[in-house]
Motif scaffolding. Structure first.
Motif, short mmCIF file in Angstrom:
data_model
loop_
_atom_site.label_atom_id
_atom_site.label_comp_id
_atom_site.label_asym_id
_atom_site.label_seq_id
_atom_site.Cartn_x
_atom_site.Cartn_y
_atom_site.Cartn_z
N PHE A 233 0.96 -1.38 0.01
CA PHE A 233 0.10 -0.27 -0.12
C PHE A 233 1.05 1.65 -0.24
CE2 PHE A 233 -2.44 3.32 2.58
CZ PHE A 233 -4.03 3.23 1.11
N HIS A 234 1.07 2.38 -0.79
CA HIS A 234 1.54 2.81 -1.51
C HIS A 234 0.61 3.98 -0.64
CE1 HIS A 234 4.93 1.63 -3.21
NE2 HIS A 234 4.11 1.10 -3.75
N PRO A 235 0.59 5.02 0.77
CA PRO A 235 -0.53 5.48 1.11
C PRO A 235 -0.92 7.20 0.33
CG PRO A 235 1.69 5.39 2.68
CD PRO A 235 1.35 4.90 1.78
N GLN A 236 0.40 7.48 -0.07
CA GLN A 236 0.42 9.03 -1.09
C GLN A 236 -0.61 8.82 -1.83
OE1 GLN A 236 2.84 7.47 -0.64
NE2 GLN A 236 3.94 6.75 -3.04
N GLU A 237 -0.77 8.16 -2.65
CA GLU A 237 -1.57 7.51 -3.93
C GLU A 237 -2.94 7.12 -3.79
OE1 GLU A 237 -0.19 4.08 -6.53
OE2 GLU A 237 1.75 5.33 -6.34
N HIS A 238 -3.03 7.96 -1.77
CA HIS A 238 -4.23 7.48 -2.20
C HIS A 238 -5.37 8.92 -1.09
CE1 HIS A 238 -4.87 3.45 -4.16
NE2 HIS A 238 -3.25 3.30 -2.97
N SER A 239 -6.24 9.10 -1.33
CA SER A 239 -6.98 9.92 0.20
C SER A 239 -6.91 9.72 1.64
CB SER A 239 -8.67 10.48 -0.64
OG SER A 239 -9.21 8.87 -0.32
N LEU A 240 -7.04 10.82 2.19
CA LEU A 240 -7.39 10.73 3.62
C LEU A 240 -8.06 9.23 3.97
CD1 LEU A 240 -6.38 13.78 5.85
CD2 LEU A 240 -4.88 11.65 4.02
N THR A 241 -9.21 9.64 3.47
CA THR A 241 -10.35 8.46 3.46
C THR A 241 -10.12 7.00 2.93
OG1 THR A 241 -11.70 10.20 2.96
CG2 THR A 241 -13.07 7.84 2.97
N VAL A 242 -9.17 6.69 2.03
CA VAL A 242 -9.20 5.74 1.70
C VAL A 242 -8.10 4.69 2.40
CG1 VAL A 242 -8.14 4.25 -0.02
CG2 VAL A 242 -9.47 6.17 -0.83
N GLN A 243 -7.13 5.98 3.05
CA GLN A 243 -6.47 5.00 4.02
C GLN A 243 -6.81 4.93 5.00
OE1 GLN A 243 -2.75 7.72 4.77
NE2 GLN A 243 -2.80 9.27 2.36
N VAL A 244 -7.52 5.49 5.77
CA VAL A 244 -8.19 5.29 7.04
C VAL A 244 -8.46 4.02 7.36
CG1 VAL A 244 -9.76 5.77 8.25
CG2 VAL A 244 -8.07 7.75 7.44
N ALA A 245 -9.69 3.50 5.79
CA ALA A 245 -10.87 2.62 5.50
C ALA A 245 -9.35 1.15 5.15
CB ALA A 245 -11.32 2.90 3.88
N ARG A 246 -8.17 1.99 4.63
CA ARG A 246 -7.41 0.49 4.56
C ARG A 246 -6.98 -0.09 6.08
NH1 ARG A 246 -8.84 -0.48 -0.31
NH2 ARG A 246 -6.89 -0.58 -1.75
N TYR A 247 -6.47 1.07 7.34
CA TYR A 247 -5.66 1.37 8.32
C TYR A 247 -6.74 -0.16 9.26
CZ TYR A 247 -2.58 4.06 5.95
OH TYR A 247 -1.73 4.80 5.39
N LYS A 248 -8.24 0.48 8.79
CA LYS A 248 -8.83 -0.05 10.06
C LYS A 248 -9.58 -1.19 9.11
CE LYS A 248 -11.99 3.93 11.23
NZ LYS A 248 -13.79 4.19 11.58
N ALA A 249 -9.01 -2.05 8.12
CA ALA A 249 -9.46 -3.34 8.22
C ALA A 249 -8.42 -3.88 8.44
CB ALA A 249 -9.99 -3.31 6.56
N ALA A 250 -7.29 -3.35 8.31
CA ALA A 250 -6.32 -4.32 7.87
C ALA A 250 -5.72 -5.69 9.89
CB ALA A 250 -5.20 -4.13 8.37
N LYS A 251 -5.60 -6.66 9.64
CA LYS A 251 -5.82 -7.19 10.94
C LYS A 251 -3.94 -7.38 11.71
CE LYS A 251 -9.90 -9.95 10.98
NZ LYS A 251 -9.84 -11.38 10.97
N LYS A 252 -2.75 -7.04 10.50
CA LYS A 252 -1.89 -7.59 10.12
C LYS A 252 -1.17 -5.79 9.99
CE LYS A 252 -1.13 -11.82 11.54
NZ LYS A 252 -0.82 -13.59 10.94
N VAL A 253 -0.19 -5.11 10.40
CA VAL A 253 -0.06 -4.33 9.95
C VAL A 253 1.69 -3.95 10.02
CG1 VAL A 253 0.17 -1.49 9.59
CG2 VAL A 253 -1.93 -3.14 10.01
N ILE A 254 2.03 -3.79 8.25
CA ILE A 254 3.89 -3.95 8.77
C ILE A 254 3.79 -2.56 7.59
CG2 ILE A 254 5.96 -4.85 8.00
CD1 ILE A 254 4.93 -7.46 7.97
N ALA A 255 5.21 -1.81 8.71
CA ALA A 255 5.22 -0.27 7.99
C ALA A 255 6.64 0.00 8.21
CB ALA A 255 4.27 0.56 8.32
#
Length: 383
Positions: A233-255
């Motif tokens: 996931f490349h956050p700068q390519e998406h709106s903040l709204t899309v970023q938030v939706a992705r972050y809420k959905a994930a159970k495992k997050v590596i960054a």
């Protein structure tokens, strides 16, 4: 709320603290004078004066142990005026991460004042940029549940009534946030956004380039993680709204450590597993982990999987221009042990040939202006 017209009742003598004090106070100033900065620098003379000419220290932006907006000269003449009641937002950063952490620090006051204010007043961090308000500034405020106008003051201005909340968030001890700031975030920020996306994501910096604090070998890391079922996931390519939706959905997050995790921390939950891969030896990543830990009530894993750090030849030390060179073996072993990837994963360190090829492709072979520095290994949960 304190109603002060002749001088501050609370004179903060130290940094804002998450335990309260002036960081949770609200001041109401009549005929306040807002003075923007004249120079671009980390520490800038700028801020707010009371009607009697005394300085309002509660309006200053603090970073760690010192204010980085300091008392300016009181203007002899102020031609600009703003009628009505306004909320003091502080310094408006163009840098995404600093905006999230430092320009948002006074928004905790919105629930108690938004019905009778005209908008939010900011001063620019960079005077040459002036009144520029970016799309993500407005979207962030929208996610915070308000459509109030943003007023950027780039000339000394008299404000009929100015509400000055204390700094409830920022960099330093205040990174964990005051109780009032955390409550405002949890009650208001992006609560209407539904989760949408895969259960496993890697928040990447690879498309930003090494010149913006990247990671040498990150594309190879992405390929390995894709093999483990992670979406890159490349956050700068998406709106903040899309970023938030992705972050809420994930159970495992590596960054890779960076600004995106500050946004994640605003919506993260205790049940999510979070791993942060360091990209340089900088104290900023410790604060980033503390933000995630405090707001999400989870225990982010900090992985110091660097084979080397490349620092500017001039100066020779870690900075915002530095970039890390990944040790895929260490990262793989840690992620496997902690259940982020399969137990049988065996990632290998890049060969010298692969490493040299990447350096060549990125224009870092020979005289590139960077030198290699061996970092101290880190691989622990934050204190």
């Amino acid at each position: 709320m304190s109603n002060n017209t002749s001088g501050p009742e609370i004179d903060p003598d130290g940094q804002p603290l998450p335990t309260g004090g002036w960081s949770e106070e609200l001041l109401n100033l009549a005929d306040a004078c807002v003075v923007p900065p004249k120079i671009s620098a980390l520490v800038q003379p700028a801020g707010v004066f009371y009607a009697d000419g005394s300085y309002c220290p509660e309006a200053a932006l603090w970073r760690k142990f010192r204010p980085i907006s300091i008392e300016p000269e009181r203007p002899k003449r102020v031609r600009e005026t703003l009628q009505g009641r306004w909320l003091w937002g502080g310094v408006l950063w163009a840098h995404f991460g600093h905006f999230l952490v430092e320009s948002s620090s006074r928004l905790w006051a919105l629930p108690s004042v938004e019905e009778d204010i005209r908008g939010i007043i900011f001063i620019p961090k960079r005077p040459k940029v002036g009144k520029e308000v970016r799309g993500y500034h407005r979207e962030y405020l929208s996610l915070f549940g308000t459509d109030l106008p943003i007023q950027v003051v780039d000339r000394p201005t008299c404000v009929e009534e100015l509400v000055v909340p204390g700094q409830g968030f920022g960099l330093g001890k205040i990174t964990v946030g005051t109780r009032k700031f955390r409550r405002a975030v949890h009650d208001r920020f992006a609560t209407h956004i539904e989760p949408e996306g895969p259960e496993k994501i890697y928040i990447s910096r690879s498309k930003l380039g090494l010149g913006k604090g990247g990671l040498l070998g990150e594309e190879q890391l992405e390929a390995l993680l894709e093999g483990e079922g992670y979406e890159i996931f490349h956050p700068q390519e998406h709106s903040l709204t899309v970023q938030v939706a992705r972050y809420k959905a994930a159970k495992k997050v590596i960054a890779a450590d960076g600004s995106a995790l500050h946004l994640f921390a605003m919506v993260g939950r205790p049940d999510q597993k979070v791993a942060m891969i360091l990209r340089r030896s900088s104290g900023a990543n410790n604060l980033l982990a503390k933000h995630v830990e405090s707001f999400c009530k989870c225990n982010p894993v900090v992985i110091g999987g660097l084979r080397a750090e490349w620092v500017p030849e001039k100066g020779g030390k870690s900075s915002r221009l530095s970039f890390g060179e990944l040790n895929h073996k260490i990262i793989g072993e840690t992620l496997s042990r902690l259940g982020f990837i399969s137990e049988i994963a065996e990632w290998q360190v890049l060969s010298e040939e692969e490493r040299d090829q990447i350096l060549h492709e990125k224009g870092l072979g020979g005289q590139s202006g960077f030198v290699e520095a061996k970092p101290k290994r880190k691989n622990k949960k934050p204190d």
